[in-house]
Design a protein around this motif. Sequence first.
Motif, short mmCIF file in Angstrom:
data_model
loop_
_atom_site.label_atom_id
_atom_site.label_comp_id
_atom_site.label_asym_id
_atom_site.label_seq_id
_atom_site.Cartn_x
_atom_site.Cartn_y
_atom_site.Cartn_z
N LEU A 102 -3.03 10.10 4.57
CA LEU A 102 -3.83 8.88 4.54
C LEU A 102 -3.53 8.16 3.24
O LEU A 102 -3.31 8.79 2.20
N TRP A 103 -3.52 6.84 3.28
CA TRP A 103 -3.32 6.08 2.05
C TRP A 103 -4.14 4.79 2.13
O TRP A 103 -4.55 4.36 3.20
N THR A 104 -4.39 4.22 0.96
CA THR A 104 -5.15 2.98 0.88
C THR A 104 -4.70 2.19 -0.33
O THR A 104 -4.04 2.72 -1.22
N ARG A 105 -5.06 0.93 -0.34
CA ARG A 105 -4.78 0.09 -1.51
C ARG A 105 -6.11 -0.43 -2.04
O ARG A 105 -7.02 -0.70 -1.28
N VAL A 106 -6.18 -0.54 -3.36
CA VAL A 106 -7.40 -0.97 -4.02
C VAL A 106 -7.07 -2.14 -4.94
O VAL A 106 -6.14 -2.05 -5.75
N ALA A 107 -7.83 -3.23 -4.80
CA ALA A 107 -7.63 -4.40 -5.67
C ALA A 107 -7.93 -4.03 -7.12
O ALA A 107 -8.78 -3.17 -7.39
N PRO A 108 -7.24 -4.65 -8.06
CA PRO A 108 -7.36 -4.25 -9.47
C PRO A 108 -8.77 -4.38 -10.03
O PRO A 108 -9.15 -3.63 -10.92
N ASP A 109 -9.58 -5.29 -9.51
CA ASP A 109 -10.93 -5.49 -10.05
C ASP A 109 -12.01 -4.73 -9.27
O ASP A 109 -13.19 -4.89 -9.54
N ALA A 110 -11.62 -3.87 -8.34
CA ALA A 110 -12.57 -3.16 -7.49
C ALA A 110 -12.83 -1.75 -8.01
O ALA A 110 -12.49 -0.75 -7.36
N GLU A 111 -13.47 -1.66 -9.17
CA GLU A 111 -13.72 -0.35 -9.78
C GLU A 111 -14.59 0.53 -8.89
O GLU A 111 -14.37 1.74 -8.81
N ARG A 128 1.58 -1.85 -5.72
CA ARG A 128 2.36 -2.69 -4.81
C ARG A 128 1.77 -4.09 -4.84
O ARG A 128 0.55 -4.26 -4.73
N THR A 129 2.61 -5.10 -5.00
CA THR A 129 2.16 -6.48 -4.99
C THR A 129 2.33 -7.04 -3.59
O THR A 129 3.41 -6.96 -3.01
N LEU A 130 1.24 -7.57 -3.05
CA LEU A 130 1.22 -8.13 -1.70
C LEU A 130 0.51 -9.47 -1.71
O LEU A 130 -0.40 -9.69 -2.51
N TYR A 139 -1.93 -4.39 -6.04
CA TYR A 139 -2.89 -3.38 -5.63
C TYR A 139 -2.49 -2.02 -6.17
O TYR A 139 -1.30 -1.70 -6.27
N GLN A 140 -3.47 -1.20 -6.47
CA GLN A 140 -3.23 0.19 -6.80
C GLN A 140 -3.25 0.98 -5.49
O GLN A 140 -4.13 0.76 -4.65
N LEU A 141 -2.29 1.86 -5.31
CA LEU A 141 -2.19 2.68 -4.10
C LEU A 141 -2.74 4.08 -4.38
O LEU A 141 -2.56 4.62 -5.46
N TYR A 142 -3.41 4.63 -3.36
CA TYR A 142 -3.96 5.98 -3.43
C TYR A 142 -3.62 6.70 -2.13
O TYR A 142 -3.51 6.06 -1.08
N GLU A 143 -3.46 8.02 -2.20
CA GLU A 143 -3.11 8.78 -1.01
C GLU A 143 -3.89 10.10 -0.96
O GLU A 143 -4.37 10.60 -1.98
N ARG A 144 -3.97 10.61 0.25
CA ARG A 144 -4.54 11.94 0.48
C ARG A 144 -3.68 12.61 1.53
O ARG A 144 -3.59 12.14 2.66
N ARG A 145 -3.02 13.69 1.13
CA ARG A 145 -2.18 14.44 2.05
C ARG A 145 -3.00 15.56 2.65
O ARG A 145 -3.41 16.47 1.95
N LEU A 146 -3.24 15.46 3.95
CA LEU A 146 -4.14 16.40 4.61
C LEU A 146 -3.50 17.75 4.84
O LEU A 146 -4.20 18.76 4.95
#
Length: 152
Positions: A102-111, A128-130, A139-146
């Motif tokens: 699973l992965w997601t992106r988080v906006a830089p100001d979304a603490e 990744r810039t989108l 955006y900052q990317l985050y992942e979770r490898r199940l």
Amino acid sequence: MTGATILEPSRDGERINALVNHPAIRPHVGGDVARPLDLSAAVADCDNFFLLGEHGGFACCWSAPSVFEVHTFILPEGRGPWAAQAAADGIALMAQHGARHLWTRVAPDAENVRSYTLRAGFTPAGVRTLDLGAGPVTYQLYERRLDQCQQQ
């Protein structure tokens, strides 16, 4: 996972669109916030999973085999303990449906979103810039490898 989950898979496009366009959620979803989102096509795509509960849920959009991008849409009254349980349930449900990453992106100001993502066991995975319709955002990317974590 023990006990009943607070989430269930849904294909209720009307409810999903109402949630993502709620005034407490829509400004944080991305793109041109002056325009409503219509996720009907994503809901109709059987490769995607929408997990809903009383206060919102997650869109888990297929990216590659066994890989899903997670989008969160939780109403203010569900933020806190309900959202923490929803994250655990969502991860378990996606693992049951064959997700391994699973992965997601988080906006830089979304603490608050970054904190929630980390508490759910996701780890940083780069940037990744989108341009989702309102100009480029990094955006900052985050992942979770199940496949590397113990199932709940």
